[in-house]
Design an enzyme around this catalytic site. Structure first.
Site, PDB file in Angstrom:
ATOM      1  N   ASN A  14       0.879  -1.174   0.000  1.00 61.30           N
ATOM      2  CA  ASN A  14       0.000   0.000   0.000  1.00 61.30           C
ATOM      3  C   ASN A  14       0.917   1.226   0.000  1.00 61.30           C
ATOM      4  OD1 ASN A  14       0.480   1.105   2.729  1.00 61.30           O
ATOM      5  ND2 ASN A  14      -0.496  -0.765   3.470  1.00 61.30           N
ATOM      6  N   ASN A  63      -8.008  -7.675   9.914  1.00 61.76           N
ATOM      7  CA  ASN A  63      -8.147  -8.295   8.599  1.00 61.76           C
ATOM      8  C   ASN A  63      -8.402  -9.803   8.642  1.00 61.76           C
ATOM      9  OD1 ASN A  63      -5.706  -5.960   7.826  1.00 61.76           O
ATOM     10  ND2 ASN A  63      -7.700  -5.927   6.854  1.00 61.76           N
ATOM     11  N   ARG A  82       0.421 -11.595   2.323  1.00 63.11           N
ATOM     12  CA  ARG A  82      -0.364 -11.772   3.553  1.00 63.11           C
ATOM     13  C   ARG A  82      -1.140 -13.093   3.581  1.00 63.11           C
ATOM     14  NH1 ARG A  82      -3.344  -6.860   6.339  1.00 63.11           N
ATOM     15  NH2 ARG A  82      -3.138  -8.384   8.017  1.00 63.11           N
ATOM     16  N   HIS A 158      -8.465   0.265   2.726  1.00 65.55           N
ATOM     17  CA  HIS A 158      -9.431  -0.547   3.487  1.00 65.55           C
ATOM     18  C   HIS A 158     -10.517   0.398   3.998  1.00 65.55           C
ATOM     19  CE1 HIS A 158      -6.374  -3.916   4.702  1.00 65.55           C
ATOM     20  NE2 HIS A 158      -7.223  -4.403   3.821  1.00 65.55           N
ATOM     21  N   ASP A 160     -11.859   0.532   6.799  1.00 66.30           N
ATOM     22  CA  ASP A 160     -11.655   1.018   8.173  1.00 66.30           C
ATOM     23  C   ASP A 160     -10.606   2.127   8.269  1.00 66.30           C
ATOM     24  OD1 ASP A 160      -9.238  -0.340   7.991  1.00 66.30           O
ATOM     25  OD2 ASP A 160      -9.622  -1.706   9.658  1.00 66.30           O
ATOM     26  N   ALA A 246       3.086   1.066   8.151  1.00 61.53           N
ATOM     27  CA  ALA A 246       2.590  -0.106   7.403  1.00 61.53           C
ATOM     28  C   ALA A 246       1.193   0.157   6.844  1.00 61.53           C
ATOM     29  CB  ALA A 246       2.549  -1.331   8.299  1.00 61.53           C
ATOM     30  N   CYS A 252      -7.063  -1.266  13.039  1.00 57.50           N
ATOM     31  CA  CYS A 252      -6.440  -2.384  12.304  1.00 57.50           C
ATOM     32  C   CYS A 252      -5.764  -3.373  13.240  1.00 57.50           C
ATOM     33  CB  CYS A 252      -5.352  -1.874  11.368  1.00 57.50           C
ATOM     34  SG  CYS A 252      -5.816  -0.599  10.234  1.00 57.50           S
TER      35      CYS A 252
HETATM   36  N1  ARG Z   1       0.288  -3.518   5.799  1.00 54.75           N
HETATM   37  C1  ARG Z   1      -1.052  -3.994   5.960  1.00 54.75           C
HETATM   38  C2  ARG Z   1      -1.697  -4.181   4.602  1.00 54.75           C
HETATM   39  O1  ARG Z   1      -1.406  -3.432   3.703  1.00 54.75           O
HETATM   40  C3  ARG Z   1      -1.836  -3.047   6.821  1.00 54.75           C
HETATM   41  C4  ARG Z   1      -3.214  -3.531   7.147  1.00 54.75           C
HETATM   42  C5  ARG Z   1      -4.047  -2.531   7.892  1.00 54.75           C
HETATM   43  N2  ARG Z   1      -5.268  -3.088   8.290  1.00 54.75           N
HETATM   44  C6  ARG Z   1      -6.471  -2.509   8.223  1.00 54.75           C
HETATM   45  N3  ARG Z   1      -7.481  -3.118   8.732  1.00 54.75           N
HETATM   46  N4  ARG Z   1      -6.653  -1.360   7.606  1.00 54.75           N
HETATM   47  O2  ARG Z   1      -2.479  -5.069   4.381  1.00 54.75           O
END
Ligand code: ARG
Length: 265
Positions: A14, A63, A82, A158, A160, A246, A252
């Site tokens: 991201n 997630n 992931r 995302h 959230d 991140a 998150c």
């Molecule tokens: N580095 C993770 C990703 O890009 C961060 C996830 C953040 N989670 C969230 N629920 N927004 O997937």
């Protein structure tokens, strides 16, 4: 929550992530522990998922899945970096009494990061990480209404990161993360919307954890906190800058197992 023992910026999936801007491990651990303390003080009980070496983003337990009553719909991550988290989340959820369902085949779905209940409705963010078709099938499986919201800004990849239900008819949101249609859907279905400024959205103001009337966010969101106080909430700021590297923050780092405050069930 999952302790940040193996957390780090090991890949870039991201726009927030840069392997050249590494997280400071000691600071990340302190920030994570402080968030945990804030949650406990707000009245939450915390269960931990053991960290796993080689899975730096496992800390972002939002997630893992969405939870609906005793059911968990497990994530299927878009990025292979992931996907190794999935069996760990599956095992943990099953061992903690949840009935685990897979995401309908051929769709990606990133759990509570992209699917948030506000009242009886599941608001579901799609395009950047989760697929709209999968959301509809999840809605059918659970027998609930799903309203899809297209996410148009890669920084708010995302749901959230740009939308946070507070109670069943009130939510925080960052208008710039949605298109006109999405903004209209929100306005028509959530009677009180608290808009967040771009400067505070960038500090992950919308990525809040709600426990009763307590709303916990990253520090650096004073305008939102003032609006929350006026609306009768108790905002708490706790620094989470190491996790912003991140692309994550308070929300998150958590997965609510007993139903979000704003969820009708
Ligand atoms: N580095 C993770 C990703 O890009 C961060 C996830 C953040 N989670 C969230 N629920 N927004 O997937």
């Amino acid at each position: 929550m999952c302790p940040p023992d193996y957390y780090g910026i090991e890949y870039e999936i991201n726009p927030w992530m840069s392997t050249e801007k590494q997280a400071d491990h000691a600071v990340a651990l302190r920030q994570w522990q402080a968030l945990r303390e804030c949650l406990i003080e707000a009245g939450a009980g915390i269960s931990e998922l053991p960290p796993v070496s080689g899975l730096p983003d496992l800390v972002f337990t939002a997630n893992a899945a969405i939870i609906y009553q005793q059911k968990a719909i497990l994530a299927r991550f878009k990025h292979e970096q992931r996907q190794g988290e999935e069996p760990h989340f599956r095992r943990w959820l099953a061992n903690h009494g949840l009935q685990v369902f897979d995401t309908p085949s051929d769709f990606s779905f990133e759990g509570a990061g992209d699917a948030l209940f506000c009242g009886e409705t599941l608001f579901a963010g799609y395009r950047l990480r989760s697929d709209a078709g999968g959301h509809q099938q999840i809605g059918e499986l659970l027998g609930i209404r799903v309203l899809p919201l297209e996410l148009v800004d890669p920084y708010y990849y995302h749901l959230d990161t740009c939308f946070c239900p507070l109670v069943e008819d009130e939510a925080i949101y960052f208008p710039g993360a949605f298109d006109d249609y999405g903004r209209r859907v929100l306005a028509e279905h959530v009677s009180h919307l608290i808009p967040v400024d771009e400067s505070e959205a960038r500090s992950f103001a919308c990525n809040a954890v709600v426990v009763g009337r307590t709303v916990i966010t990253n520090s650096g969101c004073p305008l939102l906190h003032e609006q929350l106080r006026q609306a009768g909430y108790s905002p708490i700021a706790t620094p989470l800058g190491e996790f912003v590297k991140a692309g994550g923050s308070a929300k998150c780092l958590t997965l609510r197992l007993d139903g979000e405050e704003a969820a009708h069930w």
